[in-house]
Enzyme design. Sequence first.
Site, short mmCIF file in Angstrom:
data_model
loop_
_atom_site.label_atom_id
_atom_site.label_comp_id
_atom_site.label_asym_id
_atom_site.label_seq_id
_atom_site.Cartn_x
_atom_site.Cartn_y
_atom_site.Cartn_z
N LYS A 38 0.28 -15.61 7.93
CA LYS A 38 1.34 -15.91 6.97
C LYS A 38 1.68 -17.40 6.96
O LYS A 38 2.01 -17.96 5.91
CB LYS A 38 2.58 -15.06 7.28
N TYR A 90 -0.77 -11.70 12.41
CA TYR A 90 0.12 -11.63 11.23
C TYR A 90 0.88 -12.95 11.04
O TYR A 90 0.86 -13.52 9.95
CB TYR A 90 1.10 -10.48 11.44
N LEU A 108 -11.88 -11.97 -7.16
CA LEU A 108 -11.09 -11.25 -8.17
C LEU A 108 -11.50 -11.72 -9.56
O LEU A 108 -11.46 -12.92 -9.84
CB LEU A 108 -9.59 -11.55 -7.99
N ASP A 116 -10.55 -4.60 -2.64
CA ASP A 116 -10.22 -5.40 -1.47
C ASP A 116 -10.10 -6.86 -1.94
O ASP A 116 -11.07 -7.44 -2.42
CB ASP A 116 -11.35 -5.25 -0.43
N ASN A 169 -6.58 -2.18 -1.66
CA ASN A 169 -7.68 -1.42 -1.03
C ASN A 169 -7.17 -0.21 -0.25
O ASN A 169 -7.95 0.46 0.43
CB ASN A 169 -8.52 -2.33 -0.10
N ALA A 186 4.21 -13.49 -0.91
CA ALA A 186 5.13 -12.74 -0.06
C ALA A 186 4.93 -13.21 1.38
O ALA A 186 4.03 -12.75 2.08
CB ALA A 186 4.87 -11.24 -0.17
N LEU A 194 1.18 -9.61 -2.42
CA LEU A 194 1.85 -8.78 -1.40
C LEU A 194 0.83 -8.09 -0.50
O LEU A 194 1.21 -7.26 0.34
CB LEU A 194 2.74 -7.72 -2.07
P1 NAD Z 1 2.63 -2.19 3.02
O1 NAD Z 1 1.69 -2.07 4.17
O2 NAD Z 1 3.31 -0.96 2.52
O3 NAD Z 1 1.91 -2.85 1.77
C1 NAD Z 1 0.86 -3.76 1.86
C2 NAD Z 1 -0.20 -3.39 0.84
O4 NAD Z 1 -1.27 -4.33 0.91
C3 NAD Z 1 -0.80 -2.00 1.11
O5 NAD Z 1 -0.78 -1.23 -0.06
C4 NAD Z 1 -2.22 -2.32 1.56
O6 NAD Z 1 -3.12 -1.28 1.27
C5 NAD Z 1 -2.50 -3.60 0.79
N1 NAD Z 1 -3.58 -4.40 1.38
C6 NAD Z 1 -3.73 -4.82 2.66
N2 NAD Z 1 -4.89 -5.49 2.81
C7 NAD Z 1 -5.49 -5.50 1.58
C8 NAD Z 1 -6.70 -6.03 1.09
N3 NAD Z 1 -7.58 -6.69 1.87
N4 NAD Z 1 -6.99 -5.87 -0.23
C9 NAD Z 1 -6.12 -5.20 -1.05
N5 NAD Z 1 -4.97 -4.67 -0.63
C10 NAD Z 1 -4.65 -4.82 0.67
O7 NAD Z 1 3.70 -3.29 3.45
P2 NAD Z 1 5.00 -3.83 2.69
O8 NAD Z 1 6.14 -3.67 3.59
O9 NAD Z 1 5.05 -3.29 1.31
O10 NAD Z 1 4.67 -5.39 2.62
C11 NAD Z 1 4.21 -6.02 1.42
C12 NAD Z 1 4.15 -7.53 1.63
O11 NAD Z 1 5.45 -8.04 1.93
C13 NAD Z 1 3.24 -7.94 2.78
O12 NAD Z 1 2.53 -9.09 2.41
C14 NAD Z 1 4.21 -8.25 3.90
O13 NAD Z 1 3.71 -9.22 4.78
C15 NAD Z 1 5.42 -8.77 3.13
N6 NAD Z 1 6.66 -8.56 3.91
C16 NAD Z 1 7.23 -7.31 3.99
C17 NAD Z 1 8.37 -7.15 4.75
C18 NAD Z 1 9.08 -5.82 4.84
O14 NAD Z 1 10.06 -5.73 5.59
N7 NAD Z 1 8.68 -4.78 4.16
C19 NAD Z 1 8.93 -8.23 5.45
C20 NAD Z 1 8.28 -9.46 5.37
C21 NAD Z 1 7.15 -9.62 4.58
#
Ligand code: NAD
Length: 341
Positions: free
Chosen positions: A156, A152, A68, A63, A39, A121, A80
């Site tokens: 999770k 958060y 879905l 969203d 989204n 994730a 993710l």
């Molecule tokens: P990010 O914010 O770049 O990506 C998250 C994506 O989810 C975004 O594109 C956002 O638009 C989408 N999103 C959020 N809510 C949504 C919804 N309701 N419907 C559809 N899409 C939605 O963050 P990231 O760093 O790429 O993280 C991706 C995943 O990995 C997350 O679940 C995060 O918790 C997990 N994670 C990341 C890290 C890290 O260090 N990058 C560490 C631990 C966990």
Amino acid sequence: MNDFKGRRAVVLGGSGFLGSHLCERLLRDGASEVISLDNLVTGNERNLVDVAPLGNLRVVVHDVTEPLHLDGPVDCVFNLASPASPSDFAQLPIETLRVGSVGTENGLRLAREKGAVFLQASTSEIYGDPLVHPQREDYWGNVNPVGPRSAYDEAKRYGEALVTAYARMHGLRTRIARIFNTYGPKMRLEDGRLVPAFVAQALRGEDFTVFGDGTQTRSFCYVKDLIDGLVRLALSDVTEPVNLGNPRELSILRVAEAVRNVHGGDGRIAFKPLPRDDPRQRKPDISRARTLLGWEPRVSLEEGLVETFAWFRKVMAPRAPVPRADATRPPSRHEERERRG
Ligand code: NAD
Ligand code: UDP
């Protein structure tokens, strides 16, 4: 599943930082189609512009807290979707709880309907401010359920419980990746997390904003390594949670030093107040990933920072100036004719 060749994968959150790298990797591995559902709350469609030419990529703005529906078979659902930067989830606590609960369940339902593998994730945040160091998967964590990070962390933790319940009650093939701090190209300039903040500050010639005294620790994994871990986990039959992260632990002050060394500037430190409940230390024990997936990170922080700087330089490059009316330029043929009368 041995590999993704000819497979159809769905990536919830595919327009985000990690999601876009995962879409790229799946297409490079020969997936027949990759469908991103996002989204765009913290993601950006631009992240997929260079991925689309690699294969059959379908980008859907959706969203995932809404039901879905997809036609045709699906082999794997990667979940993710969730705000992930502390400044994002602080501003979006209700959306974060909804996507972690309702969104995760919609993803699980889709995987169940299609008989697909479901990969969640999850995060090192489920350990909260850990009292056990380094963190092993059998540690249950130390989370404040009503603190500034709780939306958060608890979303999770609920997500892991829900995934486990679907595996137990419906025989779903599930995987849980506990991801530790990951960085790299395609993070947003204004993301707020440490590495993009420091890299952008270095490029702007600003001081590094260090929260607290900078002795708290984190362990930073380069995105390419992390994505490799996710793919190996999805292709394995490991159902218990697996830590994925780089075990090289550094204080925040040492990270500032590493960024300064790679950039070559003199970057001074500006100390700022430590956010409440900021975890004191974090380092993954990756024995399980090493043993069960044959995985460990290969890219050093210094190498990863070079790639990250290259990306941010591109993003921050001034666009070609639009010629102004009074700019000196040769007269056009039309102007020349007018002048001559
Ligand atoms: P990010 O914010 O770049 O990506 C998250 C994506 O989810 C975004 O594109 C956002 O638009 C989408 N999103 C959020 N809510 C949504 C919804 N309701 N419907 C559809 N899409 C939605 O963050 P990231 O760093 O790429 O993280 C991706 C995943 O990995 C997350 O679940 C995060 O918790 C997990 N994670 C990341 C890290 C890290 O260090 N990058 C560490 C631990 C966990
Ligand atoms: N941090 C910092 N300056 C910043 C951003 C973050 O000192 O500009 C600190 C933050 O307080 C934390 C660590 O760096 O101790 C990692 O923060 P990040 O937001 O990247 O991820 P977290 O591990 O807290 O989820």
